[in-house]
Design a protein around this motif. Structure first.
Motif, PDB file in Angstrom:
ATOM      1  N   LYS A  98      41.906  35.887  55.754  1.00 50.83           N
ATOM      2  CA  LYS A  98      40.907  35.312  54.863  1.00 50.83           C
ATOM      3  C   LYS A  98      40.742  36.164  53.608  1.00 50.83           C
ATOM      4  CE  LYS A  98      38.117  32.899  58.354  1.00 50.83           C
ATOM      5  NZ  LYS A  98      36.772  32.805  59.003  1.00 50.83           N
ATOM      6  N   ALA A  99      40.733  37.508  53.806  1.00 48.57           N
ATOM      7  CA  ALA A  99      40.582  38.401  52.660  1.00 48.57           C
ATOM      8  C   ALA A  99      41.758  38.263  51.693  1.00 48.57           C
ATOM      9  CB  ALA A  99      40.459  39.849  53.150  1.00 48.57           C
ATOM     10  N   LYS A 100      42.965  38.151  52.250  1.00 46.62           N
ATOM     11  CA  LYS A 100      44.153  37.992  51.411  1.00 46.62           C
ATOM     12  C   LYS A 100      44.098  36.688  50.634  1.00 46.62           C
ATOM     13  CE  LYS A 100      49.197  37.789  51.627  1.00 46.62           C
ATOM     14  NZ  LYS A 100      50.388  37.777  52.523  1.00 46.62           N
ATOM     15  N   ALA A 101      43.705  35.613  51.331  1.00 46.60           N
ATOM     16  CA  ALA A 101      43.615  34.311  50.668  1.00 46.60           C
ATOM     17  C   ALA A 101      42.585  34.343  49.546  1.00 46.60           C
ATOM     18  CB  ALA A 101      43.264  33.231  51.692  1.00 46.60           C
ATOM     19  N   GLU A 102      41.463  35.023  49.792  1.00 51.19           N
ATOM     20  CA  GLU A 102      40.417  35.121  48.777  1.00 51.19           C
ATOM     21  C   GLU A 102      40.893  35.934  47.579  1.00 51.19           C
ATOM     22  OE1 GLU A 102      36.668  34.591  46.997  1.00 51.19           O
ATOM     23  OE2 GLU A 102      37.736  33.560  48.607  1.00 51.19           O
ATOM     24  N   GLU A 108      44.595  34.237  41.064  1.00 45.72           N
ATOM     25  CA  GLU A 108      45.093  33.013  40.418  1.00 45.72           C
ATOM     26  C   GLU A 108      44.093  32.504  39.394  1.00 45.72           C
ATOM     27  OE1 GLU A 108      46.711  28.549  41.686  1.00 45.72           O
ATOM     28  OE2 GLU A 108      45.995  29.962  43.201  1.00 45.72           O
ATOM     29  N   ALA A 109      42.801  32.537  39.769  1.00 45.18           N
ATOM     30  CA  ALA A 109      41.766  32.083  38.836  1.00 45.18           C
ATOM     31  C   ALA A 109      41.735  32.972  37.589  1.00 45.18           C
ATOM     32  CB  ALA A 109      40.409  32.085  39.527  1.00 45.18           C
ATOM     33  N   LYS A 110      41.875  34.294  37.814  1.00 47.09           N
ATOM     34  CA  LYS A 110      41.878  35.225  36.687  1.00 47.09           C
ATOM     35  C   LYS A 110      43.077  34.972  35.782  1.00 47.09           C
ATOM     36  CE  LYS A 110      41.783  40.155  35.592  1.00 47.09           C
ATOM     37  NZ  LYS A 110      41.784  41.534  36.142  1.00 47.09           N
ATOM     38  N   GLU A 111      44.243  34.758  36.390  1.00 47.70           N
ATOM     39  CA  GLU A 111      45.456  34.507  35.605  1.00 47.70           C
ATOM     40  C   GLU A 111      45.320  33.221  34.793  1.00 47.70           C
ATOM     41  OE1 GLU A 111      50.288  33.996  36.308  1.00 47.70           O
ATOM     42  OE2 GLU A 111      48.937  34.411  37.990  1.00 47.70           O
ATOM     43  N   LYS A 112      44.740  32.180  35.413  1.00 47.79           N
ATOM     44  CA  LYS A 112      44.544  30.920  34.689  1.00 47.79           C
ATOM     45  C   LYS A 112      43.588  31.102  33.519  1.00 47.79           C
ATOM     46  CE  LYS A 112      45.495  27.678  38.461  1.00 47.79           C
ATOM     47  NZ  LYS A 112      44.914  26.615  39.325  1.00 47.79           N
ATOM     48  N   ALA A 113      42.525  31.877  33.753  1.00 45.73           N
ATOM     49  CA  ALA A 113      41.554  32.113  32.682  1.00 45.73           C
ATOM     50  C   ALA A 113      42.197  32.874  31.524  1.00 45.73           C
ATOM     51  CB  ALA A 113      40.355  32.888  33.231  1.00 45.73           C
TER      52      ALA A 113
END
Length: 264
Positions: A98-102, A108-113
């Motif tokens: 779960k920690a890895k997925a988070e 991914e969100a940071k890279e998209k931003a």
């Protein structure tokens, strides 16, 4: 005949040897029987002996049963501990997953931003350049033919300042040296050859001590030049220099040209 012959004797009659032997035999038999019985006594007492030894056998069996019960209890304890360890390992693995997925989701969100931010910045810069080019083009259209052409060429070149240098690049945001010069003169209707060697002989040869704004500078021999730029006045020229500099303005004193041609 003796006068005592008829007097009964007080002596006990002598037993015959046969009777004595018989009695001796009977006595011996009786003694033998007693001896046999005595000798057979332990055999008949064997069950009693076994009965006496039973407590020892029962004690050993109890110890064995107790040991077996203890071993069974230890096995049960080991199994319980193993089950607990397996459950803890499974829980830890699930938590780590779960920690890895988070973490991946956040990355991914940071890279998209960041990608969105870069795209917006590039779009804004592109819009600013397009606006500047439109303004410069409108200003140059009111100038005289000769002066206006040189001014238009220089205005176009300055609008590309900061663009990247890429070998073979012809714009709109990346150039090599001859690609930039060709595009600049195309804005005023002058079709130049594509490569530096040909551009170095495309017009009238002029000395580097008598330069005018809009002259094409070259480095190397005429017809074999390896680099070109455009003179913009005040001892400066503008060119697509190299991958580390991109499109820049430089001083001729730092990198004197080999020659120049005039096409306007």
């Amino acid at each position: 005949m003796s006068h005592t012959a008829h007097i009964p004797s007080h002596r006990k009659p002598r037993r015959s040897s046969s009777k004595l032997a018989l009695r001796a035999g009977v006595a011996g038999g009786v003694l033998s029987t007693i001896a046999v019985a005595s000798g057979a006594g332990p055999a008949t007492a064997e069950p009693v002996t076994e009965t006496i030894e039973m407590p020892t056998l029962t004690s050993g069996l109890s110890a064995a049963v107790a040991q077996s019960a203890e071993a069974t209890s230890q096995v049960a304890l080991d199994l319980e501990l193993q089950a607990q360890e397996d459950a803890a390992a499974a829980k830890a693995a699930q938590t780590a997953k779960k920690a890895k997925a988070e973490a991946e989701r956040k990355a991914e969100a940071k890279e998209k931003a960041e990608a969105k931010k870069r795209a917006e910045a590039e779009a804004q810069e592109r819009a600013s350049r397009d606006s500047e080019r439109t303004t410069l083009s409108a200003k140059s259209s009111t100038s005289s033919n000769a002066t206006g052409s040189a001014a238009t060429v220089v205005a176009f070149l300055k609008a590309q300042l900061g663009d990247a240098y890429i070998m073979g690049g012809t714009g709109p945001n990346s150039w090599d040296c001859s690609g930039l010069v060709q595009a600049a003169f195309k804005t005023v209707g002058v079709d130049l050859p594509r490569v530096s060697e040909d551009q170095s002989v495309a017009g009238t040869q002029v000395g580097t001590s008598n330069l005018q704004i809009g002259d094409i500078l070259y480095w190397g021999g005429a017809g074999s030049a390896y680099h070109v730029g455009v003179y913009i006045g005040d001892g400066q020229y503008l060119d697509a220099a190299n991958p580390s500099k991109g499109v820049v303005i430089q001083d001729l004193s730092g990198y004197p040209a080999s020659g120049a041609v005039r096409v306007l």
